[in-house]
Design a protein around this motif. Sequence first.
Motif, PDB file in Angstrom:
ATOM      1  N   PRO A   1      14.212  48.793   2.435  1.00  0.00           N
ATOM      2  CA  PRO A   1      13.567  49.743   3.349  1.00  0.00           C
ATOM      3  C   PRO A   1      14.308  49.824   4.684  1.00  0.00           C
ATOM      4  CG  PRO A   1      11.965  48.251   2.345  1.00  0.00           C
ATOM      5  CD  PRO A   1      13.320  47.698   2.041  1.00  0.00           C
ATOM      6  N   GLU A   2      13.913  50.784   5.518  1.00  0.00           N
ATOM      7  CA  GLU A   2      14.589  50.989   6.791  1.00  0.00           C
ATOM      8  C   GLU A   2      14.351  49.849   7.770  1.00  0.00           C
ATOM      9  OE1 GLU A   2      13.560  54.770   8.366  1.00  0.00           O
ATOM     10  OE2 GLU A   2      14.566  55.900   6.773  1.00  0.00           O
ATOM     11  N   THR A   3      13.307  49.071   7.552  1.00  0.00           N
ATOM     12  CA  THR A   3      13.034  47.933   8.422  1.00  0.00           C
ATOM     13  C   THR A   3      12.401  46.813   7.607  1.00  0.00           C
ATOM     14  OG1 THR A   3      11.994  47.250  10.518  1.00  0.00           O
ATOM     15  CG2 THR A   3      10.716  48.686   9.070  1.00  0.00           C
ATOM     16  N   GLY A   4      12.463  45.590   8.117  1.00  0.00           N
ATOM     17  CA  GLY A   4      11.815  44.467   7.452  1.00  0.00           C
ATOM     18  C   GLY A   4      12.766  43.610   6.642  1.00  0.00           C
ATOM     19  N   PHE A   5      12.207  42.522   6.105  1.00  0.00           N
ATOM     20  CA  PHE A   5      12.982  41.531   5.363  1.00  0.00           C
ATOM     21  C   PHE A   5      12.778  41.618   3.851  1.00  0.00           C
ATOM     22  CE2 PHE A   5      11.984  39.770   9.561  1.00  0.00           C
ATOM     23  CZ  PHE A   5      13.247  39.450  10.034  1.00  0.00           C
ATOM     24  N   ASP A   6      11.967  42.567   3.404  1.00  0.00           N
ATOM     25  CA  ASP A   6      11.684  42.697   1.974  1.00  0.00           C
ATOM     26  C   ASP A   6      12.758  43.530   1.288  1.00  0.00           C
ATOM     27  OD1 ASP A   6       9.081  41.330   1.725  1.00  0.00           O
ATOM     28  OD2 ASP A   6       8.395  42.901   3.089  1.00  0.00           O
ATOM     29  N   LEU A   7      13.180  43.066   0.133  1.00  0.00           N
ATOM     30  CA  LEU A   7      14.160  43.776  -0.682  1.00  0.00           C
ATOM     31  C   LEU A   7      13.566  43.964  -2.072  1.00  0.00           C
ATOM     32  CD1 LEU A   7      17.148  44.808  -1.088  1.00  0.00           C
ATOM     33  CD2 LEU A   7      17.666  42.475  -1.873  1.00  0.00           C
ATOM     34  N   GLN A   8      13.286  45.198  -2.449  1.00  0.00           N
ATOM     35  CA  GLN A   8      12.745  45.457  -3.781  1.00  0.00           C
ATOM     36  C   GLN A   8      13.831  45.217  -4.826  1.00  0.00           C
ATOM     37  OE1 GLN A   8      10.921  49.346  -3.960  1.00  0.00           O
ATOM     38  NE2 GLN A   8       9.888  49.077  -1.985  1.00  0.00           N
ATOM     39  N   TYR A   9      13.423  44.603  -5.923  1.00  0.00           N
ATOM     40  CA  TYR A   9      14.393  44.194  -6.942  1.00  0.00           C
ATOM     41  C   TYR A   9      13.837  44.519  -8.320  1.00  0.00           C
ATOM     42  CZ  TYR A   9      17.433  40.964  -9.592  1.00  0.00           C
ATOM     43  OH  TYR A   9      18.317  40.410 -10.484  1.00  0.00           O
ATOM     44  N   GLU A  10      14.449  45.491  -8.983  1.00  0.00           N
ATOM     45  CA  GLU A  10      13.983  45.952 -10.291  1.00  0.00           C
ATOM     46  C   GLU A  10      14.998  45.570 -11.364  1.00  0.00           C
ATOM     47  OE1 GLU A  10      11.149  47.386 -10.898  1.00  0.00           O
ATOM     48  OE2 GLU A  10      10.446  47.849  -8.860  1.00  0.00           O
ATOM     49  N   LEU A  11      14.503  44.909 -12.381  1.00  0.00           N
ATOM     50  CA  LEU A  11      15.327  44.537 -13.529  1.00  0.00           C
ATOM     51  C   LEU A  11      14.955  45.451 -14.689  1.00  0.00           C
ATOM     52  CD1 LEU A  11      17.366  42.158 -13.854  1.00  0.00           C
ATOM     53  CD2 LEU A  11      15.540  40.919 -15.019  1.00  0.00           C
ATOM     54  N   SER A  12      15.962  45.994 -15.385  1.00  0.00           N
ATOM     55  CA  SER A  12      15.663  46.826 -16.555  1.00  0.00           C
ATOM     56  C   SER A  12      16.812  46.726 -17.548  1.00  0.00           C
ATOM     57  CB  SER A  12      15.435  48.291 -16.147  1.00  0.00           C
ATOM     58  OG  SER A  12      16.597  48.839 -15.554  1.00  0.00           O
ATOM     59  N   TRP A  13      16.533  47.102 -18.780  1.00  0.00           N
ATOM     60  CA  TRP A  13      17.553  47.073 -19.827  1.00  0.00           C
ATOM     61  C   TRP A  13      17.263  48.187 -20.821  1.00  0.00           C
ATOM     62  CZ3 TRP A  13      14.546  42.911 -18.348  1.00  0.00           C
ATOM     63  CH2 TRP A  13      13.378  42.679 -19.086  1.00  0.00           C
ATOM     64  N   LYS A  14      18.315  48.676 -21.445  1.00  0.00           N
ATOM     65  CA  LYS A  14      18.172  49.783 -22.386  1.00  0.00           C
ATOM     66  C   LYS A  14      19.067  49.548 -23.599  1.00  0.00           C
ATOM     67  CE  LYS A  14      18.594  54.813 -22.820  1.00  0.00           C
ATOM     68  NZ  LYS A  14      18.968  56.085 -22.134  1.00  0.00           N
ATOM     69  N   GLY A  15      18.486  49.688 -24.790  1.00  0.00           N
ATOM     70  CA  GLY A  15      19.250  49.592 -26.027  1.00  0.00           C
ATOM     71  C   GLY A  15      19.662  48.190 -26.410  1.00  0.00           C
ATOM     72  N   LEU A  16      19.150  47.180 -25.736  1.00  0.00           N
ATOM     73  CA  LEU A  16      19.589  45.811 -26.017  1.00  0.00           C
ATOM     74  C   LEU A  16      18.902  45.202 -27.234  1.00  0.00           C
ATOM     75  CD1 LEU A  16      19.965  44.190 -22.477  1.00  0.00           C
ATOM     76  CD2 LEU A  16      21.578  45.569 -23.803  1.00  0.00           C
ATOM     77  N   GLU A  17      17.896  45.877 -27.755  1.00  0.00           N
ATOM     78  CA  GLU A  17      17.214  45.321 -28.931  1.00  0.00           C
ATOM     79  C   GLU A  17      18.158  45.225 -30.130  1.00  0.00           C
ATOM     80  OE1 GLU A  17      16.488  49.745 -28.610  1.00  0.00           O
ATOM     81  OE2 GLU A  17      16.221  48.008 -27.291  1.00  0.00           O
ATOM     82  N   ASP A  18      19.231  46.023 -30.124  1.00  0.00           N
ATOM     83  CA  ASP A  18      20.215  45.954 -31.210  1.00  0.00           C
ATOM     84  C   ASP A  18      21.301  44.918 -30.945  1.00  0.00           C
ATOM     85  OD1 ASP A  18      18.883  48.059 -32.436  1.00  0.00           O
ATOM     86  OD2 ASP A  18      20.102  49.569 -31.416  1.00  0.00           O
ATOM     87  N   ILE A  19      21.272  44.309 -29.752  1.00  0.00           N
ATOM     88  CA  ILE A  19      22.337  43.391 -29.348  1.00  0.00           C
ATOM     89  C   ILE A  19      21.847  41.957 -29.237  1.00  0.00           C
ATOM     90  CG2 ILE A  19      23.901  42.809 -27.443  1.00  0.00           C
ATOM     91  CD1 ILE A  19      24.158  45.795 -26.906  1.00  0.00           C
ATOM     92  N   VAL A  20      20.694  41.774 -28.599  1.00  0.00           N
ATOM     93  CA  VAL A  20      20.184  40.418 -28.402  1.00  0.00           C
ATOM     94  C   VAL A  20      19.473  39.937 -29.660  1.00  0.00           C
ATOM     95  CG1 VAL A  20      19.914  40.789 -25.923  1.00  0.00           C
ATOM     96  CG2 VAL A  20      17.979  41.190 -27.447  1.00  0.00           C
ATOM     97  N   SER A  21      19.308  38.636 -29.740  1.00  0.00           N
ATOM     98  CA  SER A  21      18.642  38.039 -30.892  1.00  0.00           C
ATOM     99  C   SER A  21      17.177  38.470 -30.939  1.00  0.00           C
ATOM    100  CB  SER A  21      18.732  36.517 -30.802  1.00  0.00           C
ATOM    101  OG  SER A  21      17.910  35.907 -31.776  1.00  0.00           O
ATOM    102  N   PRO A  22      16.671  38.807 -32.113  1.00  0.00           N
ATOM    103  CA  PRO A  22      15.251  39.188 -32.220  1.00  0.00           C
ATOM    104  C   PRO A  22      14.308  38.046 -31.875  1.00  0.00           C
ATOM    105  CG  PRO A  22      16.263  38.981 -34.395  1.00  0.00           C
ATOM    106  CD  PRO A  22      17.374  38.912 -33.403  1.00  0.00           C
ATOM    107  N   SER A  23      14.831  36.829 -31.807  1.00  0.00           N
ATOM    108  CA  SER A  23      13.984  35.679 -31.478  1.00  0.00           C
ATOM    109  C   SER A  23      13.877  35.439 -29.970  1.00  0.00           C
ATOM    110  CB  SER A  23      14.536  34.415 -32.149  1.00  0.00           C
ATOM    111  OG  SER A  23      15.821  34.098 -31.637  1.00  0.00           O
ATOM    112  N   GLN A  24      14.610  36.221 -29.149  1.00  0.00           N
ATOM    113  CA  GLN A  24      14.552  36.005 -27.702  1.00  0.00           C
ATOM    114  C   GLN A  24      13.295  36.636 -27.125  1.00  0.00           C
ATOM    115  OE1 GLN A  24      18.046  36.989 -25.399  1.00  0.00           O
ATOM    116  NE2 GLN A  24      17.125  36.281 -23.488  1.00  0.00           N
TER     117      GLN A  24
END
Length: 353
Positions: free
Chosen positions: A207-230
């Motif tokens: 934001p324009e002021t303050g100490f907060d930093l928004q942090y968004e994690l996302s992933w797309k199409g990884l179900e074909d790459i990562v182990s189904p057990s994760q």
Amino acid sequence: MDRNTIIGFLLIFAVLIAWQQYNKPIQEARLAEARRQDSLAQLQQQDSLNSKELDAFRRQMPPEEAEAGDGSATEAAAATESNEGHGMDAAYGPFAGAAEGIEKEQVLENDQVRITFTNKGGRIKSVELLQYQRVVVDEKHKEHKEPLILMANPQNRFSYELQVPAAANKFIRTEDLFFEGQLEGRSLIFRAYADSAKYFEQKYTLPETGFDLQYELSWKGLEDIVSPSQDMLSLMWINYLPKLEKSVRYEKTYSTIYYKPLGEDVEHLSYMKDDRQTSEGRPVEWVAHSNQFFQSSLIGREEAFSFGEFAVMDLPEKADYLKKCETRLDIPFKGKQGFSMSWYIGPNDFDIL
């Protein structure tokens, strides 16, 4: 012998000496050339020919001789590059393309903080608190003020682990990947691509002021790459707490890790000694690596972390840093498309977490 005979012998002797001196460099050159040719032939006959050695030898030749070579050096170099490429594919599987790159820095800044990011791992590299300074005492006991910077130790780590069966070790760490960084307004988006439609993304918004930093994690199409057990995405965060106050011993006794189990009171690790704790099966709302007056905190915004493990280690008094803080957090992964978090990096204020 008369005088003329003696002079004649002396002249003949002088001519012989001159002839030997004249021919010596030629003979040495011929011997050196013979040795060079023999060595070159041996190198070319080796099954495991080292292309660098051959190139070095050929650089000693005249240009026309070097051009007349049989091409072994070029072929060896091409084979080496090919092997390196195959090695990267084997090590990182579908993320092999993201495993090579050049480290670059990008910055988000407002009136309170200046945050420097690196594309290597897509993480925070340092945070400067613009309205604060640290006091440093030099060898002459004179005080100096310097910028107050957090999360800047080169040994710091912030990395997620993906279980990837196609990778050599069956997993990859995001700290080993080069993310593509895109600045959009007050947001910085990092993506590590497996291909054009499959990626792991980290998005930071300041934001324009303050100490907060928004942090968004996302992933797309990884179900074909990562182990189904994760089921969980494991996050490892290692942070060395800097020395910020004049009294190092006093500051050290108030520096540790704080964390808040979901719906419960805040807990903390020992101030006085090395300590290790877990959340004991309880979800964790937030965790803070805290100095006496300043902290770096990671907060689950819409959902708590599933599990937390924490460790703090005291460092020697002569070390450049106070303590080493380690945190491991589990983030729900299977069936999800992302996880929403925020950073608070600034003066201690646990009431706002």
